[in-house]
Design a protein around this motif. Structure first.
Motif, short mmCIF file in Angstrom:
data_model
loop_
_atom_site.label_atom_id
_atom_site.label_comp_id
_atom_site.label_asym_id
_atom_site.label_seq_id
_atom_site.Cartn_x
_atom_site.Cartn_y
_atom_site.Cartn_z
N UNK A 131 -12.26 3.28 14.98
CA UNK A 131 -13.65 2.85 14.80
C UNK A 131 -14.50 3.67 15.76
N UNK A 132 -15.50 4.32 15.23
CA UNK A 132 -16.33 5.20 16.06
C UNK A 132 -17.77 4.73 16.04
N UNK A 133 -18.29 4.43 17.22
CA UNK A 133 -19.72 4.12 17.36
C UNK A 133 -20.40 5.46 17.64
N UNK A 134 -21.22 5.94 16.69
CA UNK A 134 -21.74 7.30 16.83
C UNK A 134 -22.71 7.45 18.01
N UNK A 135 -22.93 8.69 18.39
CA UNK A 135 -23.72 9.00 19.59
C UNK A 135 -25.17 8.54 19.47
N UNK A 136 -25.71 8.50 18.26
CA UNK A 136 -27.12 8.13 18.09
C UNK A 136 -27.28 6.68 17.64
N UNK A 137 -26.29 5.86 17.91
CA UNK A 137 -26.28 4.47 17.42
C UNK A 137 -27.49 3.69 17.94
N UNK A 138 -27.73 3.72 19.24
CA UNK A 138 -28.86 2.96 19.82
C UNK A 138 -30.17 3.41 19.21
N UNK A 139 -30.33 4.74 19.13
CA UNK A 139 -31.55 5.32 18.56
C UNK A 139 -31.80 4.79 17.15
N UNK A 140 -30.75 4.83 16.36
CA UNK A 140 -30.88 4.45 14.96
C UNK A 140 -31.17 2.95 14.81
N UNK A 142 -8.20 1.99 17.45
CA UNK A 142 -8.74 2.81 18.54
C UNK A 142 -10.26 2.73 18.42
N UNK A 143 -10.90 2.47 19.53
CA UNK A 143 -12.36 2.38 19.54
C UNK A 143 -12.94 3.55 20.31
N UNK A 144 -13.77 4.35 19.62
CA UNK A 144 -14.40 5.51 20.25
C UNK A 144 -15.88 5.20 20.37
N UNK A 145 -16.35 5.12 21.60
CA UNK A 145 -17.79 4.82 21.83
C UNK A 145 -18.47 6.10 22.29
N UNK A 146 -19.20 6.70 21.35
CA UNK A 146 -19.87 7.96 21.69
C UNK A 146 -21.29 7.72 22.22
N UNK A 147 -21.75 6.50 22.02
CA UNK A 147 -23.12 6.17 22.45
C UNK A 147 -23.06 5.36 23.74
N UNK A 148 -23.72 5.84 24.77
CA UNK A 148 -23.74 5.10 26.02
C UNK A 148 -25.03 4.30 26.20
N UNK A 149 -25.82 4.27 25.12
CA UNK A 149 -27.05 3.47 25.18
C UNK A 149 -26.74 1.98 25.12
N UNK A 150 -27.76 1.12 25.33
CA UNK A 150 -27.52 -0.33 25.38
C UNK A 150 -26.90 -0.90 24.11
N UNK A 151 -27.37 -0.45 22.96
CA UNK A 151 -26.85 -1.02 21.71
C UNK A 151 -25.40 -0.56 21.46
N UNK A 152 -25.14 0.68 21.83
CA UNK A 152 -23.77 1.18 21.68
C UNK A 152 -22.79 0.42 22.55
#
Lengths: 368, 371
Positions: free
Chosen positions: A100-109, A54-64
């Motif tokens: 697998x979770x892409x966190x909300x601040x992924x792009x930022x980080x 299961x893929x959870x994408x919490x970041x809607x930024x470009x990198x996420x």
């Protein structure tokens, strides 16, 4: 006055083959399992090597979103996009191996070159699934970086060279060991029973009292068991051909048939030896099947022998089936004759030895 | 009523004793069938004895610190059984089929890494089938990210943060051998019961049984008990090897004993049924052996069936082997492999057991002397 040997051989051959053909239950029992096995392999092939996650994408930024796309495109998972709650439910109901979770601040980080962990919760039931996930997620991460081209911070890249001209799917790969198993099983069981039955039903007496030569009797029995075994092997090869799994080309048809014939001859010889030695069908069946499975698994089964420990590889070097599987693989998948001479030599010698043992055993049985 | 019950009890006892004595007259076959489950355990374990590690030669053309770190990263990638070799030795080994991959770390590896220049690591793979090949193809990127995480933690910021469902990993052999135990039980039960039933028809001794006043179900139960007694020896041997030699200790001992007995009962009933239907021991034995392998692959032996394709999921749940594997994995490792709950899985197996016993009796009742 002894009878014409050719007529004797033909008569024994026809008799044994008729008995085999008329016993439809036995025929079905021999043919059905390898066919079912191939079907099971084909049905399960799609799932091999691709774990459900299961893929959870919490970041809607470009990198996420890019990371999400990479996971989808990487073709290493069977992905279900989900919300955190849905993903937990899927994990709890054992529908997925991992979340697998892409966190909300992924792009930022990532933009700040700060540590950007991708969270992976794994149902680590066994190391096979767990290690697949542990390999696959970093694979996707390196693909993410590779997508940046020369700007990628990862400078170590992989240059792959394949030894074989093509990849072979697992279920296709398993067809050839299955054919070899069928040949060994059928050859051993059919010929051992055909031999043992003559003593059990005392029909050997009639045969010996007839003017038929002993050599003719033995040859007739071996020939009929060889024919039935060889035909079964060819049938499964043809089935594989029709399904598009095993498609030898040109001269490699002949090579494949030669290898099948040699394996069939070897197993027939061994079976005759056992049947004539034990002279009782029940124990002979059990021993034949055991021997067939031992030979099959010690030759690597449907796995890759190179993956096995050295002690097992060393044992496999003494098992003739190893060479049969190798020769068939080369001929059918790669249209190559790599080490064909060695494989044919080993199989021929083993077939001759097995036939020799079979003849000796029959002669001793007849003499006693 | 009580007299009838006592009579049936005598029939059951007599049939049981007769079957055990008959089996003991075929000593070779009986010994082989007792050790057969153990053979299955050993043989099928050969599938996984490698532990899924790809034998790989590493040609270290650079022995600098970064190259060593890269080698260490590969060693910890859960994917390789590494050995250092020269280029020619590695080439020989891969050609001879002794290893499946050769990884060559180039001579300028350290220099290029230090100067932030691209560097290629050559990987030669014996790509016999995609399953194994893909494991290697994915393991090298894992090694690369692990290398960077240690050597340049600020450069490659995307990492994996892993949380495991269970406290510790279970090795593949401890997991798979429990599934193999179930198949061994299947084989043992089928073989003992099926050959005993088929032999009655082959030797025409079934005539006497059917012409006697003994009830069919008493005959069936008696035969099943005889097979159960013989299978028990095989099962004890297999469990002893699994627990004391392979070292897979059950979490729930009571469950192991209970589920083992239930599984044996089901496949003894199934063997009795099939033996009665087929009536030929040769055909039956070939079928019993031949169906064991497909069943093994079909029934979630390698992992939860829900990870497989839809077709396999549906087919697997038709057979009791699947539920038996689920229960044994719970008994040995406390794993939950489906969402039905322990009770439901047990109920399903009990239903199979009852159904198969009844079916075997019905089939015997409908068989006639003319058969």
């Amino acid at each position: 006055m002894s009878s014409n040997p050719m007529r004797t051989i033909w008569a024994i051959f026809k008799k044994d083959l008729s008995i085999w053909l008329l016993n439809k239950r036995n025929l079905a029992a021999t043919l059905a399992p390898p066919l079912v096995f191939l079907l099971v392999q084909a049905l399960g092939a799609v799932a091999v090597g691709r774990s459900p996650v299961a893929l959870v994408t919490l970041d809607q930024g470009p990198k996420g979103l890019q990371m999400q796309q990479i996971f989808h495109q990487a073709d290493v998972f069977r992905i279900t996009d989900a919300t955190p709650t849905q993903a937990q439910q899927l994990l709890k109901t054992i529908q997925v191996v991992a979340v697998i979770t892409i966190p909300a601040d992924f792009t930022q980080r990532v933009d700040a070159h700060a540590n950007s962990p991708v969270n992976v919760t794994v149902n680590n039931l066994n190391l096979d699934f767990t290690n697949d996930i542990r390999r696959s997620v970093p694979d996707a991460i390196t693909q993410f970086y590779q997508a940046q081209g020369s700007a990628s911070p990862i400078k170590v890249t992989l240059s792959e060279q394949d030894l074989r001209s093509r990849d072979v799917q697992l279920f296709q790969y398993s067809v050839l060991p299955t054919i070899v198993l069928l040949l060994t099983l059928s050859g051993l069981v059919t010929s051992s029973i055909a031999a043992a039955r003559e003593w059990e039903t005392r029909t050997i007496k009639e045969m010996l009292l007839s003017p038929a030569g002993r050599a003719s009797i033995i040859i007739g029995k071996v020939l009929s068991a060889f024919t039935s075994t060889f035909l079964l092997g060819v049938l499964v090869l043809l089935l594989g051909y029709v399904l598009g799994w095993t498609q030898p080309e040109g001269i490699y048809w002949l090579v494949s048939l030669l290898i099948i014939a040699l394996v069939a001859l070897m197993s027939t010889g061994l079976g005759v030896a056992m049947g004539a030695a034990l002279q009782r069908t029940q124990p002979v069946i059990a021993i034949s099947i055991n021997v067939a499975f031992y030979l099959f698994f010690l030759a690597g089964g449907i796995g890759v022998i190179a993956f096995e420990p050295i002690w097992l590889q060393n044992i496999a070097a003494f098992i003739p089936l190893t060479y049969g599987v190798h020769a068939l693989e080369q001929a059918i998948f790669y249209s190559a004759s790599d080490l064909l001479g060695r494989d044919v030599l080993v199989l021929s010698v083993c077939a001759l030895v097995a036939l020799g043992l079979g003849v000796l055993s029959m002669r001793r049985g007849i003499a006693s | 009523m009580i007299q009838r019950m006592l009579y049936n009890g005598r029939v059951i006892w007599a049939c049981m004793k007769k079957d055990i004595k008959s089996a003991l007259t075929e000593r070779v076959f009986t010994i082989i069938s007792v050790f057969l489950p153990l053979n299955f355990l050993i043989l099928l374990s050969l599938f996984v004895v490698s532990g899924g590690l790809a034998p790989t030669a590493v040609v270290m053309q650079d022995t600098g610190p970064y190259a060593q770190q890269f080698y260490n990263a590969m060693a910890h990638a859960h994917s390789f059984a590494l050995q250092r070799d020269s280029a020619s030795q590695a080439e020989q080994l891969i050609t001879a089929g002794r290893i499946v991959a050769v990884v060559t770390i180039p001579p300028d590896f350290d220099a290029r890494i230090q100067s932030n220049q691209p560097v290629q690591v050559n990987v030669k793979i014996n790509n016999l089938n995609t399953d194994f090949t893909n494991d290697i193809r994915r393991a090298v990127p894992l090694s690369i990210t692990t290398f960077y995480a240690k050597a340049f933690p600020n450069v490659v910021s995307i990492t994996t943060s892993e949380h495991d469902f269970y406290q510790q990993d279970t090795g593949y052999i401890p997991y798979l051998t429990v599934s193999i135990l179930v198949i061994a039980l299947v084989m043992s039960g089928l073989l003992q019961a099926g050959t005993a039933s088929a032999r009655e028809w082959e030797n025409a001794t079934m005539k006497e049984l059917m012409l006697s006043p003994a009830s069919r179900w008493a005959i069936v139960i008696g035969k099943m008990l005889g097979s159960f007694a013989l299978s028990l020896i095989a099962v004890v041997v297999v469990l002893a090897v699994l627990i004391f030699i392979i070292g897979v200790y059950p979490v729930h001992w009571g469950e192991v004993i209970g589920f083992t007995a239930l599984t044996m009962l089901i496949f003894i009933a199934w063997g009795t049924l099939l033996g009665t239907l087929i009536k030929q021991s040769q055909a039956f034995i070939a079928l019993a052996f031949g169906t064991a392998l497909p069943l093994f692959f079909l029934s979630g032996a390698f992992g939860p069936i829900s990870f497989n394709t839809q077709a396999i999921q549906v087919i697997a749940q038709i057979f009791p082997v699947y539920y038996a594997i689920v229960l044994q994995q719970h008994a040995f490792h406390n794993f939950t492999l489906n969402t039905y709950g322990l009770g439901t899985n047990i109920l399903v197996l009990c239903a199979y057991a009852l159904g198969l016993v009844i079916l075997a009796a019905i089939v015997l009742r409908r068989s006639t002397v003319a058969n």
